[in-house]
Design an enzyme around this catalytic site. Structure first.
Site, mmCIF file in Angstrom:
data_model
loop_
_atom_site.group_PDB
_atom_site.id
_atom_site.type_symbol
_atom_site.label_atom_id
_atom_site.label_comp_id
_atom_site.label_asym_id
_atom_site.label_seq_id
_atom_site.Cartn_x
_atom_site.Cartn_y
_atom_site.Cartn_z
ATOM 1 N N LYS A 53 0.843 -1.202 0.000
ATOM 2 C CA LYS A 53 0.000 0.000 0.000
ATOM 3 C C LYS A 53 0.876 1.249 0.000
ATOM 4 C CE LYS A 53 -3.874 -2.343 2.211
ATOM 5 N NZ LYS A 53 -4.664 -2.631 3.408
ATOM 6 N N GLN A 97 -4.516 -1.248 9.628
ATOM 7 C CA GLN A 97 -4.524 -2.589 9.035
ATOM 8 C C GLN A 97 -5.160 -3.590 10.003
ATOM 9 O OE1 GLN A 97 -3.728 -3.217 5.903
ATOM 10 N NE2 GLN A 97 -3.999 -5.424 6.025
ATOM 11 N N ASP A 120 -10.726 3.470 4.095
ATOM 12 C CA ASP A 120 -11.066 2.043 4.018
ATOM 13 C C ASP A 120 -12.581 1.858 3.848
ATOM 14 O OD1 ASP A 120 -9.261 -0.071 4.035
ATOM 15 O OD2 ASP A 120 -8.781 0.173 6.160
HETATM 16 N N1 GUN Z 1 -7.013 -6.467 6.219
HETATM 17 C C1 GUN Z 1 -7.345 -7.191 5.122
HETATM 18 N N2 GUN Z 1 -7.884 -6.392 4.190
HETATM 19 C C2 GUN Z 1 -7.875 -5.141 4.687
HETATM 20 C C3 GUN Z 1 -8.292 -3.882 4.181
HETATM 21 O O1 GUN Z 1 -8.798 -3.741 3.060
HETATM 22 N N3 GUN Z 1 -8.107 -2.833 5.011
HETATM 23 C C4 GUN Z 1 -7.584 -2.960 6.248
HETATM 24 N N4 GUN Z 1 -7.474 -1.868 6.992
HETATM 25 N N5 GUN Z 1 -7.189 -4.116 6.749
HETATM 26 C C5 GUN Z 1 -7.342 -5.192 5.967
#
Ligand code: GUN
Length: 283
Positions: A53, A97, A120
């Site tokens: 990311k 995350q 998100d």
């Molecule tokens: N863990 C797995 N997928 C995601 C996501 O799209 N966002 C976040 N914050 N954590 C995740």
């Protein structure tokens, strides 16, 4: 193989180039879109995700900060960091995350993020906006799936979709996004008695369970569009989705591969959301 591939890498490249252009336009106005990625603990998969990311942000001309904390960080300390990021004018998007360590309540943390920075799309305000059709941030994975359908010029109105999986991150928002496009939506899940009876009726199938071979060729109507959200490992340790790709690609009209399908689109939509947050802050 008879199905056409929906290439998430190629579509991501196009969309990320647009993001980079829009980021440049904002920079000319003195605003650099900024994303804060917060990682607590040392989950190996999460470490890979957050690295990807952050790298994608840099490549797209976005500013990103990665805040890593050890698994002992208290919930109160994490909430303090969120409050500081909420108040930081250089940060337009905040991503914590998941999963978080068990002593931290993920929903409490998500609700602490300012809805204006909830890139998100997990905050109840974002979920409520999606449900009611108001503007707001859409969760990145289902949003990416919608863009993939758009990219093949697929007419959704009046079609029947089956979403397999009912998570807050993928299944539920996916169903709402499809509903908004006049699709008849069926949500199936682990307690659905006869999954195949549903999927055989579907023009579009989204598999988002996190289990290999949930969808096999005998469960798919010829010509259906199949989107594979799964991220699993096969017996050789190779990345694979929820769909039996070898079989289903003989029956489906379109299919997304794993890797190179929905995965890159998730990150792309995170960049899009962060840019949108920065643009909104610029007025
Ligand atoms: N863990 C797995 N997928 C995601 C996501 O799209 N966002 C976040 N914050 N954590 C995740």
């Amino acid at each position: 193989m008879t199905a056409q591939l929906i290439d998430g890498n190629a579509l991501s490249t196009r969309l990320r180039a647009e993001v980079a252009q829009r980021a440049l336009a904002l920079k000319a106005r003195g605003i650099t879109p900024g994303l804060a990625v917060v990682l607590v603990g040392d989950n190996p998969a999460s470490q890979v995700y957050v690295r990807n990311k952050v790298k994608a942000c840099e490549a797209g001309g976005l500013h990103s900060v990665l805040e890593k904390y050890d698994a002992q960080l208290s919930q109160a300390q994490l909430l303090q960091r969120i409050a500081a990021l909420n108040a930081d004018p250089a940060i337009h998007g905040i991503l914590v995350q998941l999963p978080l360590p068990p002593h931290i309540d993920a929903q409490t943390v998500i609700e602490a993020i300012s809805p204006a920075k909830d890139v998100d799309g997990f905050h109840v305000a974002s979920a409520g906006a999606l449900m009611t059709g108001l503007p707001g941030f859409w969760p990145c994975t289902p949003h990416g799936c919608m863009r993939m359908l758009e990219s093949i010029g697929y007419e959704l109105k009046g079609k029947h979709a089956v979403v397999i999986g009912r998570s807050n991150i993928v299944g539920k928002p996916m169903a709402l996004m499809l509903l908004q496009q006049d699709v008849t939506v069926t949500i199936c899940h682990s307690r659905t008695p006869d999954l195949k009876a549903h999927t055989l009726q579907a023009d579009v199938i989204v598999a988002a369970v996190g289990k290999r071979k949930v969808l096999t060729a005998d469960m798919v109507k010829p010509g259906a569009v199949v989107l594979d959200v799964g991220m699993n490992r096969d017996d050789e340790g190779k990345l694979c989705g929820d769909v039996d790709f070898a079989g289903v690609s003989q029956v489906a009209g379109y299919i997304t591969p794993v890797p190179g399908g929905v995965g890159p689109m998730t990150i792309t939509m995170l960049l899009v959301n962060t840019l949108q947050a920065a643009e909104a802050s610029a007025g």
